[in-house]
Design a protein around this motif. Structure first.
Motif, PDB file in Angstrom:
ATOM      1  N   ASP A  50       0.211  -1.160  -4.250  1.00  0.00           N
ATOM      2  CA  ASP A  50      -0.973  -0.618  -3.584  1.00  0.00           C
ATOM      3  C   ASP A  50      -2.095  -0.299  -4.562  1.00  0.00           C
ATOM      4  N   ARG A  56       3.532  -8.967  -0.857  1.00  0.00           N
ATOM      5  CA  ARG A  56       4.673  -8.309  -0.214  1.00  0.00           C
ATOM      6  C   ARG A  56       5.310  -9.305   0.751  1.00  0.00           C
ATOM      7  N   GLU A 110       8.294  -6.861  -3.305  1.00  0.00           N
ATOM      8  CA  GLU A 110       6.912  -6.573  -3.671  1.00  0.00           C
ATOM      9  C   GLU A 110       6.670  -7.054  -5.097  1.00  0.00           C
ATOM     10  N   ILE A 375      -2.250  -8.193  -0.920  1.00  0.00           N
ATOM     11  CA  ILE A 375      -3.093  -7.016  -1.126  1.00  0.00           C
ATOM     12  C   ILE A 375      -4.044  -7.303  -2.284  1.00  0.00           C
ATOM     13  N   GLY A 380      -6.853  -2.032  -4.508  1.00  0.00           N
ATOM     14  CA  GLY A 380      -6.008  -1.155  -5.304  1.00  0.00           C
ATOM     15  C   GLY A 380      -6.805  -0.400  -6.345  1.00  0.00           C
ATOM     16  N   SER A 383      -8.666   2.488  -4.738  1.00  0.00           N
ATOM     17  CA  SER A 383      -7.731   3.579  -4.449  1.00  0.00           C
ATOM     18  C   SER A 383      -7.359   4.326  -5.713  1.00  0.00           C
ATOM     19  N   THR A 442       2.689   4.649  -7.587  1.00  0.00           N
ATOM     20  CA  THR A 442       1.970   4.234  -6.388  1.00  0.00           C
ATOM     21  C   THR A 442       1.026   5.351  -5.954  1.00  0.00           C
TER      22      THR A 442
END
Length: 565
Positions: A50, A56, A110, A375, A380, A383, A442
């Motif tokens: 993430d 994934r 993942e 993703i 990422g 975030s 994460t």
């Protein structure tokens, strides 16, 4: 050794620890000295899917042939094999875990940092599924044959319909080209040419040579043989006696038999890729003309293979690779050395590739891809940046609060909080270097880290409040600090133990992000206890002296008249 000397030594060790974690956490501080900077800069925090983007993939395990009590073992084997397969390709910190969803056993893979979805799937799909199967018993074969009855009934009805069309005058050759399932004659309109008696199965010969058919006459009934249902047309004949030959045509609708469906002929033996120890390329002859793949089983596989060959002497054992039979040798004798050979029309390169794939890991059960997700790394990064800003703001706010409210004690707590942050980052970076369990951070893990900052402050608040009470009661600074720690310890211990128990429960029963949150929080709680009880305590014991006694107002407002009384 005197008490003061012990305190000084502990204080020096704390300074050294602070310098070490500071450099590990922020190697740019020694960028002026390349050898040290380059070594420290190689240590990185492993970021989860993430945070750095990636792929994934979710697979469903096909467990139809696995006994219920062996499912857990099979899923564990799948997980181990995929881990070896992915690690062989150098994918950094993959997360591979099993779960049950809707009654189905799933395995999630993942792959952080991977951008090519097809390449990621290929890395896993190339892993071969190796299995050995034995023949069904006679009773089981009869049951399997019953499964073909509906298909054969339909085939017979189809043949009967074609016969009626022939009788009604439709062109025999055209019907043969459209419907006949005899690969040798269908394209020629079913033409079998001139043949003597004995070239066909007895039932077919009897119709041709004893059926009294005229030239160009259609045999009025379906003829059933071991191959299926025949529609026969006599064209002409020549010769007499043993030299008699008949020219005919036929339309064949084939009968379904067990031999056409090897999967019905064989059943699982319990021996699969999970029992494989090594695979090597060998040659049947001295030259390089017949490459084969030699298999060596582990101890459990050796026992199973010995029992399997013992019970199937004179029968075949089918070797399946990726659910396709590649070899079905006849067992001549019991094999007790745990070795087998895969034969086939291999080139040397193909045999080497198969051997390599098997050594990388053969899946104990087949997998089916049920979902895939990509993703973006940019999401990422956003975030991560927001999380870092939130963490830095929270750390700064806590430090300011502690300094304003607890004065000098708050200042020491702020220093300890910085050391704590350095310790946590160092643990994240060094986890894969000093242990076989690297920590992958994460978003949920960052949440656990930020939450653990409060654990450090919580313990300090309990200690400082007790210390202030002791100072107000008239104790000196050193004694108040010692008594404050002693009285606060039971509350700190009980509160943290309850949190530790909760995190352990989440680790063992949780999955995915929940487990990541719990792991980081657990480490944070343990490190926070070390920070509050060991670091803060020894720093305060070092600085507590006559100078602080004269400046007690740096810690707490105390009425001197109350102290004297």
């Amino acid at each position: 050794m005197s008490l003061q000397r012990k305190i000084r030594i502990k204080f020096i060790l704390i300074i050294l620890l602070a310098l070490f974690v500071g450099l590990v956490s922020y190697p740019q501080a020694v960028s002026f000295y390349p050898p040290v900077y380059n070594a420290l800069n190689q240590l990185k925090v492993n970021l989860g899917l993430d945070l750095q983007g990636g792929m994934r993939l979710e697979y469903k395990a096909i467990l139809d042939n696995v006994e219920k009590d062996k499912i857990g073992e099979a899923m564990s084997g799948v997980q181990d094999v995929i881990e070896r397969r992915i690690n062989a390709f150098g994918v950094g910190e993959p997360l591979i875990q099993t779960a049950i969803s809707g009654g189905e056993h799933r395995i999630t893979v993942e792959l952080p940092g991977i951008k090519d979805m097809e390449d990621a799937k290929k890395k896993i799909k190339e892993t071969p599924f190796l299995e050995f199967k034995e023949e069904n018993t006679e009773e089981e074969m009869k049951e399997m044959e019953k499964l073909l009855d509906p298909a054969n009934k339909y085939a017979m009805e189809q043949a009967q319909e074609i016969l009626e069309k022939v009788k009604s005058g439709e062109n025999f050759e055209d019907l043969a080209k459209e419907n006949s399932q005899d690969p040798g004659s269908a394209e020629n309109g079913g033409d079998l040419g001139f043949v003597k008696r004995g070239n066909f199965v007895p039932e077919f010969d009897k119709v041709l040579f004893e059926g009294n058919l005229s030239n160009e006459e259609i045999y009025p009934e379906l003829l059933e043989t071991q191959f299926g249902w025949h529609i026969i047309k006599k064209i002409e004949e020549r010769g007499e006696g043993d030299d008699k030959e008949i020219h005919s045509k036929h339309i064949l609708i084939m009968k379904k038999t067990i031999d056409m469906f090897p999967d019905l002929k064989y059943k699982s033996s319990g021996l699969s890729g999970k029992n494989l120890k090594t695979a090597d390329v060998v040659f049947a002859n001295q030259g390089l003309s017949e490459p084969q793949v030699s298999l060596k089983f582990d101890d459990e596989g050796t026992k199973v293979f010995a029992e399997l060959t013992k019970n199937n002497i004179g029968k075949t054992i089918a070797i399946y690779l990726d659910e396709t039979i590649i070899s079905a040798p006849v067992v001549q004798v019991e094999i007790t050395n745990g070795e087998a050979v895969i034969t086939g029309d291999f080139s040397v390169d193909e045999a080497k590739k198969l051997s390599q794939r098997l050594n990388e890991g053969a899946l104990p059960v087949p997998l089916t891809l049920v979902s895939q997700q990509s993703i973006e790394a940019s999401l990422g990064k956003v975030s991560l940046d927001k999380s870092l800003v939130a963490g830095a703001a929270g750390l700064a706010a806590v430090m300011v609060f502690m300094i304003i409210y607890y004065r000098f004690l708050g200042f020491i707590a702020a220093i300890a909080l910085l050391i704590y942050t350095g310790l946590m980052i160092s643990i994240f970076k060094l986890s894969g270097f000093i242990s076989p369990w690297p920590i992958t951070l994460t978003l949920s893990g960052i949440a656990g880290f930020i939450l653990s900052l409060g654990m450090v402050v919580d313990a300090n608040i309990l200690i400082f409040e007790r210390t202030k009470e002791e100072l107000r009661s008239g104790r000196n600074v050193y004694g108040a600090i010692e008594e404050g720690f002693r009285r606060a310890w039971p509350s700190i211990r009980d509160g943290n133990v309850s949190t530790i128990i909760t995190t352990l429960i989440l680790i063992f029963v949780g999955t995915g992000f929940v487990k990541g949150f719990a792991v980081v929080l657990l480490i944070g709680v343990l490190v926070s206890m070390f920070t509050a009880i060991v670091l803060v305590r020894n720093i305060l014991k070092f600085v507590a002296g006559e100078w602080l006694e004269k400046r007690i107002g740096l810690i707490v407002k105390v009425n001197k008249q109350e102290i004297e009384e």
